[in-house]
Design an enzyme around this catalytic site. Sequence first.
Site, mmCIF file in Angstrom:
data_model
loop_
_atom_site.group_PDB
_atom_site.id
_atom_site.type_symbol
_atom_site.label_atom_id
_atom_site.label_comp_id
_atom_site.label_asym_id
_atom_site.label_seq_id
_atom_site.Cartn_x
_atom_site.Cartn_y
_atom_site.Cartn_z
ATOM 1 N N CYS A 148 -8.666 -27.663 6.772
ATOM 2 C CA CYS A 148 -7.338 -27.130 7.095
ATOM 3 C C CYS A 148 -6.664 -28.016 8.146
ATOM 4 C CB CYS A 148 -7.436 -25.677 7.567
ATOM 5 S SG CYS A 148 -7.806 -25.452 9.318
ATOM 6 N N ASP B 9 0.865 -1.175 0.000
ATOM 7 C CA ASP B 9 0.000 0.000 0.000
ATOM 8 C C ASP B 9 0.909 1.235 0.000
ATOM 9 O OD1 ASP B 9 1.006 0.160 2.531
ATOM 10 O OD2 ASP B 9 -0.903 -0.079 3.554
ATOM 11 N N HIS C 128 -6.394 -21.316 10.759
ATOM 12 C CA HIS C 128 -7.735 -21.698 10.293
ATOM 13 C C HIS C 128 -8.427 -20.525 9.602
ATOM 14 C CE1 HIS C 128 -11.906 -22.761 10.027
ATOM 15 N NE2 HIS C 128 -12.154 -21.608 10.636
ATOM 16 N N ASP D 188 -8.047 -7.368 0.494
ATOM 17 C CA ASP D 188 -7.119 -7.613 1.591
ATOM 18 C C ASP D 188 -7.850 -7.225 2.857
ATOM 19 O OD1 ASP D 188 -6.727 -4.556 1.120
ATOM 20 O OD2 ASP D 188 -5.779 -4.946 3.040
ATOM 21 N N CYS E 255 -14.360 -27.552 7.111
ATOM 22 C CA CYS E 255 -13.030 -27.054 6.764
ATOM 23 C C CYS E 255 -12.021 -28.187 6.816
ATOM 24 C CB CYS E 255 -12.622 -25.947 7.739
ATOM 25 S SG CYS E 255 -10.970 -25.282 7.431
ATOM 26 N N CYS F 260 -8.304 -27.885 11.640
ATOM 27 C CA CYS F 260 -9.596 -28.566 11.758
ATOM 28 C C CYS F 260 -9.452 -30.077 11.613
ATOM 29 C CB CYS F 260 -10.586 -28.018 10.729
ATOM 30 S SG CYS F 260 -11.077 -26.327 11.126
#
Length: 371
Positions: free
Chosen positions: A305, A75, A334, A265, A303, A308
């Site tokens: 991931c 940015d 997560h 973002d 999920c 999880c």
Amino acid sequence: MLTTRRGQIETPVFMPVGTAGTVKGIRFEALESELDAKIILGNTYHLWLRPGIEVIKAAGGLHRFISWNRALLTDSGGFQVWSLGALRKISEEGTEFRSHVDGSLRFLSPEVSMEVQAALGSDIAMVFDECAPGQASHEETERSMNLTARWAKRSKEAFVRLQAEGADTGRVEAGGLSGTQALFGIVQGAGHLDLRRNSLEQTVNIGFDGYAIGGLSVGEEKSLMFEVIDDIAPRMPKDAPRYLMGVGTPEDLVEAVARGVDMFDCVLPTRNGRTGQAFTSRGKLNIKNAQFIDDQRPLDESCSCAVCRRHTRSYLRHLYTSGEMLASILLTHHNLAFFLDTMRGVRQSIRSGDFPKFRREFTEGLDANGE
Ligand SMILES: [Zn+2]
């Protein structure tokens, strides 16, 4: 598709925020191999104040400094000066403020911001803008928006000069890709649609590689945010990426995609992970709550991931209430997985023509409040 000098990135895409050269609470290996984030964001303001551009230049640019070979967006620093910098004074030339790190007086302008971003060598740089408060009057917003337009022009001129001088540390000569940094313009104008349209017109006239909608999610009503996106997104150039800065919840992302936005973002997945909040396909849950004390389910049963697959809510609550740093690390992991997977699901549904169905089911799921 977003084309950067470090490869092509499928859109819509979510960019984890790496404020000070780190996406807080997660290792780069996990960002790459488990989460497969294609692009992350770095904050010019933070990196400029600490460690400073000389340190990053000595390493050969931000990619080398942090050891990240995928795409980076920086940015301009404008938003952080606005939100963090104390005692600031805005003039035509730029913004004077006190560093939140050591209290020193600093000056940021379009030219300085472009110089810092070239030294960082990010793949996408942003113009230096001024962000009017969400509730700003028409008159105040108009003054700010026109200043942003003049700063955008100066940003572009400085950018072109710096590229010609070879100041960009991130240059790569990869087959078929542009070796130069890309520069995005920013549309401002708070909640005033006529000023938003005027800002878009002035920004497009200068000409950029992509266009961002800035100054949203800064305390205005959510309905106003979508009113602005509804009005502005369809007017943005069709052949350039559209980036909605600093937004938002998973629901906001899906709703903004429906309105034509390509890039996002937001600090929510990382920041909220550190305060015990998990985003799931069944809504948000707060791991501190007593109801999870012996809950043997994963954070999100849909999920896949690493967190999880392995850990229960009961264990995560125990870590959090014991003040273990692993709690922040696992919740951050997560949450990022959930944001990135949501965007993956969005992309797949768009490809197969099922996005309206995905959007409906996703929104319905969130209403379940974590249960
Ligand atoms: Zn998960």
